[in-house]
Design an enzyme around this catalytic site. Structure first.
Site, PDB file in Angstrom:
ATOM      1  N   HIS A   1     -17.674   2.389   0.154  1.00 60.30           N
ATOM      2  CA  HIS A   1     -17.046   1.413   1.040  1.00 60.30           C
ATOM      3  C   HIS A   1     -17.400   1.699   2.499  1.00 60.30           C
ATOM      4  O   HIS A   1     -17.333   2.841   2.959  1.00 60.30           O
ATOM      5  CB  HIS A   1     -15.523   1.407   0.862  1.00 60.30           C
ATOM      6  CG  HIS A   1     -14.892   0.170   1.396  1.00 60.30           C
ATOM      7  ND1 HIS A   1     -14.190   0.138   2.576  1.00 60.30           N
ATOM      8  CD2 HIS A   1     -14.907  -1.095   0.927  1.00 60.30           C
ATOM      9  CE1 HIS A   1     -13.789  -1.106   2.793  1.00 60.30           C
ATOM     10  NE2 HIS A   1     -14.205  -1.870   1.808  1.00 60.30           N
TER      11      HIS A   1
ATOM     12  N   ASP B   1       0.790  -1.254   0.000  1.00 65.18           N
ATOM     13  CA  ASP B   1       0.000   0.000   0.000  1.00 65.18           C
ATOM     14  C   ASP B   1       0.816   1.295   0.000  1.00 65.18           C
ATOM     15  O   ASP B   1       0.514   2.226   0.763  1.00 65.18           O
ATOM     16  CB  ASP B   1      -0.964   0.013   1.185  1.00 65.18           C
ATOM     17  CG  ASP B   1      -1.958  -1.136   1.152  1.00 65.18           C
ATOM     18  OD1 ASP B   1      -1.851  -1.986   0.255  1.00 65.18           O
ATOM     19  OD2 ASP B   1      -2.833  -1.194   2.042  1.00 65.18           O
TER      20      ASP B   1
ATOM     21  N   CYS C   1      -2.098  -2.489   7.694  1.00 64.93           N
ATOM     22  CA  CYS C   1      -2.025  -3.456   6.602  1.00 64.93           C
ATOM     23  C   CYS C   1      -0.765  -4.300   6.636  1.00 64.93           C
ATOM     24  O   CYS C   1      -0.805  -5.491   6.329  1.00 64.93           O
ATOM     25  CB  CYS C   1      -2.195  -2.746   5.268  1.00 64.93           C
ATOM     26  SG  CYS C   1      -3.909  -2.209   5.066  1.00 64.93           S
TER      27      CYS C   1
ATOM     28  N   HIS D   1     -10.702   0.945  -2.861  1.00 56.72           N
ATOM     29  CA  HIS D   1     -12.070   0.958  -2.350  1.00 56.72           C
ATOM     30  C   HIS D   1     -13.061   1.638  -3.302  1.00 56.72           C
ATOM     31  O   HIS D   1     -12.758   2.701  -3.854  1.00 56.72           O
ATOM     32  CB  HIS D   1     -12.128   1.711  -1.017  1.00 56.72           C
ATOM     33  CG  HIS D   1     -11.287   1.137   0.076  1.00 56.72           C
ATOM     34  ND1 HIS D   1     -11.328  -0.199   0.431  1.00 56.72           N
ATOM     35  CD2 HIS D   1     -10.389   1.718   0.924  1.00 56.72           C
ATOM     36  CE1 HIS D   1     -10.493  -0.400   1.440  1.00 56.72           C
ATOM     37  NE2 HIS D   1      -9.907   0.735   1.753  1.00 56.72           N
TER      38      HIS D   1
ATOM     39  N   LYS E   1      -7.192  -4.834  -3.126  1.00 56.22           N
ATOM     40  CA  LYS E   1      -7.945  -5.336  -1.967  1.00 56.22           C
ATOM     41  C   LYS E   1      -8.878  -4.269  -1.433  1.00 56.22           C
ATOM     42  O   LYS E   1      -8.673  -3.078  -1.683  1.00 56.22           O
ATOM     43  CB  LYS E   1      -6.967  -5.798  -0.878  1.00 56.22           C
ATOM     44  CG  LYS E   1      -6.089  -4.680  -0.362  1.00 56.22           C
ATOM     45  CD  LYS E   1      -5.005  -5.207   0.546  1.00 56.22           C
ATOM     46  CE  LYS E   1      -4.171  -4.092   1.126  1.00 56.22           C
ATOM     47  NZ  LYS E   1      -4.919  -3.136   1.949  1.00 56.22           N
TER      48      LYS E   1
HETATM   49  C1  VGL Z   1      -4.790   0.813   5.637  1.00 55.12           C
HETATM   50  C2  VGL Z   1      -6.392   1.656   7.021  1.00 55.12           C
HETATM   51  C3  VGL Z   1      -7.360   1.496   6.054  1.00 55.12           C
HETATM   52  C4  VGL Z   1      -3.357   0.446   5.431  1.00 55.12           C
HETATM   53  C5  VGL Z   1      -5.743   0.636   4.644  1.00 55.12           C
HETATM   54  O1  VGL Z   1      -2.915   0.300   4.260  1.00 55.12           O
HETATM   55  O2  VGL Z   1      -2.629   0.298   6.444  1.00 55.12           O
HETATM   56  N1  VGL Z   1      -5.143   1.316   6.818  1.00 55.12           N
HETATM   57  N2  VGL Z   1      -7.019   0.984   4.872  1.00 55.12           N
HETATM   58 ZN    ZN Z   2      -8.422   1.027   3.286  1.00 54.77          ZN
END
Ligand code: VGL
Ligand code: ZN
Length: 202
Positions: A55, A9, A153, A51, A109
């Site tokens: 979402h 991410d 994540c 998302h 995801k």
């Molecule tokens: C994440 C919160 C919501 C992350 C993703 O990548 O850590 N955190 N969505």
């Molecule tokens: Zn997220």
């Protein structure tokens, strides 16, 4: 070559000017790029939070404030988030300083409105994303893991990777945490150590 690099991410919304910023996030880019330039990896797999606008991890879709505690059996929570990583937006795009041309695979995801997905292995309701099968098919036994955010994540990704039986190294200068509660990052690092995860620098 039985090793893969997992890059979690590294998307604009998680950097300093994004909607769910991780402080100091841009400091991790060099370590990630250095790791990606190394030829030890059989594959480089990137996660991408992706998302739809409806979402249910977004606080606004409940008429609530971001970071309000929320938990349900479909795997939304433990808190609600600001709008982030909406499909096709600048916020969902990878940071420009990350050498994305080196990614071999991208696992998207969090695409189902009612289910969140922190780990790049499975959604929060347990649905497999195919990452384990991909890595197995490639003969991968060991993972170096970096990216954002350490206490969400990346933590969940490490957890699932351990359950799947991989040897895990976390690139500690290639990750930063949200630290929604003071001490989250330190606690996560302690959990990694106890689980036999090795902390490495690149
Ligand atoms: C994440 C919160 C919501 C992350 C993703 O990548 O850590 N955190 N969505
Ligand atoms: Zn997220």
């Amino acid at each position: 070559m039985r090793k893969a690099l997992i890059v979690v991410d590294v998307q604009n919304d998680f950097y300093e000017t994004g909607s769910l910023p991780v402080s100091g996030a841009s400091q991790i880019n060099e370590a990630i790029n250095r790791a990606m330039r190394d030829s030890v990896y059989k594959a480089i797999v990137a996660g991408q939070d992706w998302h739809p606008s409806n979402h249910m991890s977004f606080a606004v879709n409940h008429g609530k404030e971001p970071f309000t505690p929320f938990d349900n059996e479909k795997g939304i929570g433990p808190v609600l988030w600001p709008v982030h990583c909406q499909q096709g937006t600048h916020g969902a795009a990878f940071h420009t300083n990350i050498e994305t041309n080196r990614f071999d695979y991208i696992i998207r995801k969090g695409t189902h409105p009612h289910v969140d997905s922190y780990s790049i292995f499975r959604e929060n309701d347990g649905t497999e994303l195919g990452t384990d099968g991909l890595l197995r098919a490639l003969g991968i036994e060991e993972l170096d893991i970096c990216g954002l955010a350490l206490d969400y994540c990346l933590k969940y990704t490490v957890h699932d990777a351990l359950l799947a039986g991989f040897k895990i190294n976390v690139i500690i200068n290639g990750t930063k945490g949200v630290e929604a509660n003071i001490g989250d990052v330190q606690r996560t690092i302690e959990e990694f150590r106890r689980a036999g995860v090795e902390l490495i620098e690149r």
